[in-house]
Design a protein around this motif. Structure first.
Motif, PDB file in Angstrom:
ATOM      1  N   THR A  45      -0.358  23.655   2.283  1.00  0.00           N
ATOM      2  CA  THR A  45      -1.760  23.504   2.301  1.00  0.00           C
ATOM      3  C   THR A  45      -2.336  23.330   1.476  1.00  0.00           C
ATOM      4  OG1 THR A  45      -1.579  25.661   4.503  1.00  0.00           O
ATOM      5  CG2 THR A  45      -3.823  25.535   3.099  1.00  0.00           C
ATOM      6  N   THR A  46      -1.661  24.186   0.039  1.00  0.00           N
ATOM      7  CA  THR A  46      -2.566  23.337  -0.928  1.00  0.00           C
ATOM      8  C   THR A  46      -2.457  21.788  -1.045  1.00  0.00           C
ATOM      9  OG1 THR A  46      -2.024  25.261  -1.752  1.00  0.00           O
ATOM     10  CG2 THR A  46      -2.230  23.574  -3.564  1.00  0.00           C
ATOM     11  N   LEU A  47      -1.433  21.252  -0.693  1.00  0.00           N
ATOM     12  CA  LEU A  47      -1.987  19.943  -1.016  1.00  0.00           C
ATOM     13  C   LEU A  47      -2.722  19.014   0.199  1.00  0.00           C
ATOM     14  CD1 LEU A  47       2.161  19.258  -1.270  1.00  0.00           C
ATOM     15  CD2 LEU A  47       0.650  19.535  -3.162  1.00  0.00           C
ATOM     16  N   GLY A  48      -2.627  20.112   1.184  1.00  0.00           N
ATOM     17  CA  GLY A  48      -3.940  19.416   2.635  1.00  0.00           C
ATOM     18  C   GLY A  48      -5.189  19.351   1.302  1.00  0.00           C
ATOM     19  N   MET A  49      -5.368  20.855   0.652  1.00  0.00           N
ATOM     20  CA  MET A  49      -6.483  20.466   0.379  1.00  0.00           C
ATOM     21  C   MET A  49      -7.230  19.668  -1.210  1.00  0.00           C
ATOM     22  SD  MET A  49      -7.568  25.136  -0.748  1.00  0.00           S
ATOM     23  CE  MET A  49      -6.199  25.427  -0.729  1.00  0.00           C
ATOM     24  N   LEU A  50      -5.980  19.738  -1.606  1.00  0.00           N
ATOM     25  CA  LEU A  50      -6.343  18.066  -3.128  1.00  0.00           C
ATOM     26  C   LEU A  50      -6.327  16.875  -1.959  1.00  0.00           C
ATOM     27  CD1 LEU A  50      -2.999  19.590  -4.697  1.00  0.00           C
ATOM     28  CD2 LEU A  50      -5.831  20.236  -5.087  1.00  0.00           C
ATOM     29  N   MET A  51      -6.034  16.913  -0.687  1.00  0.00           N
ATOM     30  CA  MET A  51      -5.985  15.369  -0.603  1.00  0.00           C
ATOM     31  C   MET A  51      -6.965  15.277   0.145  1.00  0.00           C
ATOM     32  SD  MET A  51      -3.733  13.609  -1.693  1.00  0.00           S
ATOM     33  CE  MET A  51      -4.068  11.967   0.081  1.00  0.00           C
ATOM     34  N   SER A  52      -7.834  16.836   0.840  1.00  0.00           N
ATOM     35  CA  SER A  52      -9.561  16.022   1.394  1.00  0.00           C
ATOM     36  C   SER A  52      -8.920  16.972   3.150  1.00  0.00           C
ATOM     37  CB  SER A  52     -10.200  15.463   1.486  1.00  0.00           C
ATOM     38  OG  SER A  52     -10.269  15.396  -0.318  1.00  0.00           O
ATOM     39  N   VAL A  53      -7.869  17.407   3.668  1.00  0.00           N
ATOM     40  CA  VAL A  53      -7.660  16.770   4.925  1.00  0.00           C
ATOM     41  C   VAL A  53      -7.468  18.322   5.391  1.00  0.00           C
ATOM     42  CG1 VAL A  53      -6.437  15.194   5.148  1.00  0.00           C
ATOM     43  CG2 VAL A  53      -5.448  17.280   4.694  1.00  0.00           C
ATOM     44  N   VAL A  54      -8.059  19.198   4.172  1.00  0.00           N
ATOM     45  CA  VAL A  54      -8.089  20.875   4.769  1.00  0.00           C
ATOM     46  C   VAL A  54      -9.545  21.207   3.906  1.00  0.00           C
ATOM     47  CG1 VAL A  54      -6.843  23.077   4.236  1.00  0.00           C
ATOM     48  CG2 VAL A  54      -5.524  21.313   5.324  1.00  0.00           C
ATOM     49  N   SER A  69     -13.500  12.443  -4.659  1.00  0.00           N
ATOM     50  CA  SER A  69     -14.681  11.394  -4.259  1.00  0.00           C
ATOM     51  C   SER A  69     -13.426  10.169  -3.424  1.00  0.00           C
ATOM     52  CB  SER A  69     -15.703  10.625  -4.687  1.00  0.00           C
ATOM     53  OG  SER A  69     -14.509   9.877  -5.636  1.00  0.00           O
ATOM     54  N   HIS A  70     -13.861   9.468  -2.579  1.00  0.00           N
ATOM     55  CA  HIS A  70     -13.339   7.963  -1.962  1.00  0.00           C
ATOM     56  C   HIS A  70     -12.555   7.374  -3.064  1.00  0.00           C
ATOM     57  CE1 HIS A  70     -12.439   4.913   0.746  1.00  0.00           C
ATOM     58  NE2 HIS A  70     -12.781   3.861  -0.085  1.00  0.00           N
ATOM     59  N   HIS A  71     -13.711   6.997  -4.238  1.00  0.00           N
ATOM     60  CA  HIS A  71     -12.793   6.620  -5.342  1.00  0.00           C
ATOM     61  C   HIS A  71     -11.872   7.325  -6.103  1.00  0.00           C
ATOM     62  CE1 HIS A  71     -13.639   5.514  -9.658  1.00  0.00           C
ATOM     63  NE2 HIS A  71     -13.909   6.121  -9.967  1.00  0.00           N
ATOM     64  N   ILE A  76      -4.879   7.980  -5.862  1.00  0.00           N
ATOM     65  CA  ILE A  76      -4.021   8.998  -5.488  1.00  0.00           C
ATOM     66  C   ILE A  76      -2.875   9.070  -4.085  1.00  0.00           C
ATOM     67  CG2 ILE A  76      -3.270  11.923  -4.123  1.00  0.00           C
ATOM     68  CD1 ILE A  76      -6.399  12.144  -6.553  1.00  0.00           C
ATOM     69  N   GLY A  77      -1.650   8.476  -4.503  1.00  0.00           N
ATOM     70  CA  GLY A  77      -0.544   8.296  -3.122  1.00  0.00           C
ATOM     71  C   GLY A  77      -0.339   9.542  -2.899  1.00  0.00           C
ATOM     72  N   ALA A  78       0.522   9.393  -1.230  1.00  0.00           N
ATOM     73  CA  ALA A  78       0.536  10.678  -1.007  1.00  0.00           C
ATOM     74  C   ALA A  78       2.190  10.456   0.469  1.00  0.00           C
ATOM     75  CB  ALA A  78      -0.341  11.952  -0.410  1.00  0.00           C
ATOM     76  N   VAL A  79       2.763  10.964   0.348  1.00  0.00           N
ATOM     77  CA  VAL A  79       3.531  11.894   1.480  1.00  0.00           C
ATOM     78  C   VAL A  79       3.813  12.851   1.905  1.00  0.00           C
ATOM     79  CG1 VAL A  79       6.498  11.047   2.145  1.00  0.00           C
ATOM     80  CG2 VAL A  79       4.953   9.704   0.849  1.00  0.00           C
ATOM     81  N   LEU A  80       3.018  13.371   3.069  1.00  0.00           N
ATOM     82  CA  LEU A  80       2.913  14.248   3.280  1.00  0.00           C
ATOM     83  C   LEU A  80       3.545  14.270   4.469  1.00  0.00           C
ATOM     84  CD1 LEU A  80      -1.101  14.999   3.245  1.00  0.00           C
ATOM     85  CD2 LEU A  80       1.059  15.486   1.800  1.00  0.00           C
ATOM     86  N   GLU A  81       4.392  15.333   5.135  1.00  0.00           N
ATOM     87  CA  GLU A  81       5.344  15.748   6.174  1.00  0.00           C
ATOM     88  C   GLU A  81       5.356  14.448   7.176  1.00  0.00           C
ATOM     89  OE1 GLU A  81       6.581  20.118   5.922  1.00  0.00           O
ATOM     90  OE2 GLU A  81       4.909  20.053   6.758  1.00  0.00           O
ATOM     91  N   HIS A  82       4.826  14.148   7.959  1.00  0.00           N
ATOM     92  CA  HIS A  82       5.213  13.100   8.947  1.00  0.00           C
ATOM     93  C   HIS A  82       4.329  11.682   8.945  1.00  0.00           C
ATOM     94  CE1 HIS A  82       7.242  16.875  10.480  1.00  0.00           C
ATOM     95  NE2 HIS A  82       5.939  17.298  10.443  1.00  0.00           N
ATOM     96  N   PRO A  83       4.536  11.079   8.035  1.00  0.00           N
ATOM     97  CA  PRO A  83       4.557   9.759   7.562  1.00  0.00           C
ATOM     98  C   PRO A  83       4.635   8.341   9.243  1.00  0.00           C
ATOM     99  CG  PRO A  83       6.437   9.495   6.767  1.00  0.00           C
ATOM    100  CD  PRO A  83       6.126  10.709   7.627  1.00  0.00           C
ATOM    101  N   ILE A  84       3.671   7.730   9.381  1.00  0.00           N
ATOM    102  CA  ILE A  84       3.580   7.189  10.989  1.00  0.00           C
ATOM    103  C   ILE A  84       4.211   5.640  10.493  1.00  0.00           C
ATOM    104  CG2 ILE A  84       2.339   6.745  12.861  1.00  0.00           C
ATOM    105  CD1 ILE A  84       0.540   8.949  12.406  1.00  0.00           C
ATOM    106  N   PHE A  85       5.275   5.082  11.139  1.00  0.00           N
ATOM    107  CA  PHE A  85       5.812   3.786  11.328  1.00  0.00           C
ATOM    108  C   PHE A  85       5.915   3.318  12.186  1.00  0.00           C
ATOM    109  CE2 PHE A  85       6.998   5.395   6.440  1.00  0.00           C
ATOM    110  CZ  PHE A  85       6.640   4.465   5.894  1.00  0.00           C
ATOM    111  N   TYR A  86       6.440   2.304  13.047  1.00  0.00           N
ATOM    112  CA  TYR A  86       6.447   1.734  14.148  1.00  0.00           C
ATOM    113  C   TYR A  86       8.286   1.805  14.345  1.00  0.00           C
ATOM    114  CZ  TYR A  86       1.530   1.666  14.512  1.00  0.00           C
ATOM    115  OH  TYR A  86       0.176   2.228  14.475  1.00  0.00           O
ATOM    116  N   PRO A  87       8.602   2.336  15.233  1.00  0.00           N
ATOM    117  CA  PRO A  87       9.879   2.374  15.115  1.00  0.00           C
ATOM    118  C   PRO A  87      10.950   0.383  15.148  1.00  0.00           C
ATOM    119  CG  PRO A  87       9.456   3.895  17.078  1.00  0.00           C
ATOM    120  CD  PRO A  87       8.258   3.133  16.274  1.00  0.00           C
ATOM    121  N   TYR A  88       9.889  -0.078  16.346  1.00  0.00           N
ATOM    122  CA  TYR A  88      10.683  -1.436  16.592  1.00  0.00           C
ATOM    123  C   TYR A  88       9.489  -2.022  15.746  1.00  0.00           C
ATOM    124  CZ  TYR A  88      12.479   1.176  20.808  1.00  0.00           C
ATOM    125  OH  TYR A  88      12.668   1.718  21.988  1.00  0.00           O
TER     126      TYR A  88
END
Ligand code: ATP
Length: 229
Positions: A45-54, A69-71, A76-88
């Motif tokens: 939850t803390t990381l979510g707030m720091l990334m402006s998603v919570v 801000s966007h700028h 900041i780069g983040a790897v949160l719990e479920h990154p999305i990649f395409y399996p194929y």
């Protein structure tokens, strides 16, 4: 040392659940900062707030002395719990897609693949990667636009001992490059081995913060797995 992140009275309540309570923290440039706590202690939850998603219930935080801000978020780069990649798609193509989304220079792809030691496997489909390789690709993606700060949420969760050692070594390598790293973990030994500073969260509240002792850092030979509970 420049203050990278300053958190002031940050609070998040989900109804009656007090996920994060009046959190105050500072992270300085070059630190590998561990947020240590058991499941449900408020790390994500803390990381979510720091990334402006919570959205915080109350309190504030600033990155590099600026309000979010966007700028600022581009640093900041983040790897949160479920990154999305395409399996194929292969590793290279997945990074190319991520690069398009982030509008970064594709010339950075060979650099990040090399850093996470996936150059030789870049033409293999993502679905053939081990969990550790998938996590390394996620870290590579987070580093595409060369952020100043890297945020990692439980980066070794579910990995076998070899995968865990590789990710920890990678984190140390990224830290040596001068990036500030914020890492959430429920493993005391992980924080001891890779972090320079840490904060302990329990039921959403900060119960300790300070430097990590040098003892045990930089080695994966002793696995104590001392969960904080
Ligand atoms: P974990 O490692 O299990 O994710 P954590 O330390 O990251 O643990 P959080 O995920 O931040 O902890 O959860 C803190 C508390 O807030 C928990 O009680 C959790 O159930 C609750 N919580 C988190 N997100 C939500 C949500 N969207 N709605 C309701 N409650 C939530």
């Amino acid at each position: 040392m420049e203050t990278v992140l300053s958190i002031s009275n940050l609070t998040k309540h989900f109804g009656r659940i007090k996920a994060v309570n009046n959190l105050n923290l500072e992270v300085k440039a070059g630190q590998v900062f561990g947020m240590l706590g058991p499941n449900g202690s408020g790390k994500t939850t803390t990381l979510g707030m720091l990334m402006s998603v919570v959205n915080p219930t109350s309190g504030t935080y600033s990155w590099f002395g600026e309000t979010p801000s966007h700028h600022v978020r581009k640093k900041i780069g983040a790897v949160l719990e479920h990154p999305i990649f395409y399996p194929y798609l292969n590793g290279q193509k997945n990074l190319e897609l991520n690069c398009m989304i982030k509008q970064c220079d594709p010339a950075s792809i060979p650099r990040v693949l090399e850093l996470v030691e996936l150059t030789e496997r870049r033409n293999d489909k993502y679905r053939t990667y081990s969990l550790g390789m998938k996590q390394r690709l996620a870290i590579a993606s987070a580093l595409l636009n060369d952020p100043t700060v890297l945020i990692l949420d439980e980066p070794t969760n579910g990995l076998d001992p070899m995968g865990i050692a590789e990710i920890r070594e990678l984190i140390r390598k990224i830290a040596v490059q001068g990036k500030t790293i914020i890492l959430a973990s429920h493993l005391l030994d992980e924080v001891q081995k890779v972090c320079t500073h840490f904060a302990v969260l329990k039921k959403g509240s900060l119960i300790h913060t300070g430097p990590v002792d040098e003892v045990g850092k930089g080695t994966d030979t002793v696995e104590v797995n001392a969960d904080v509970s």
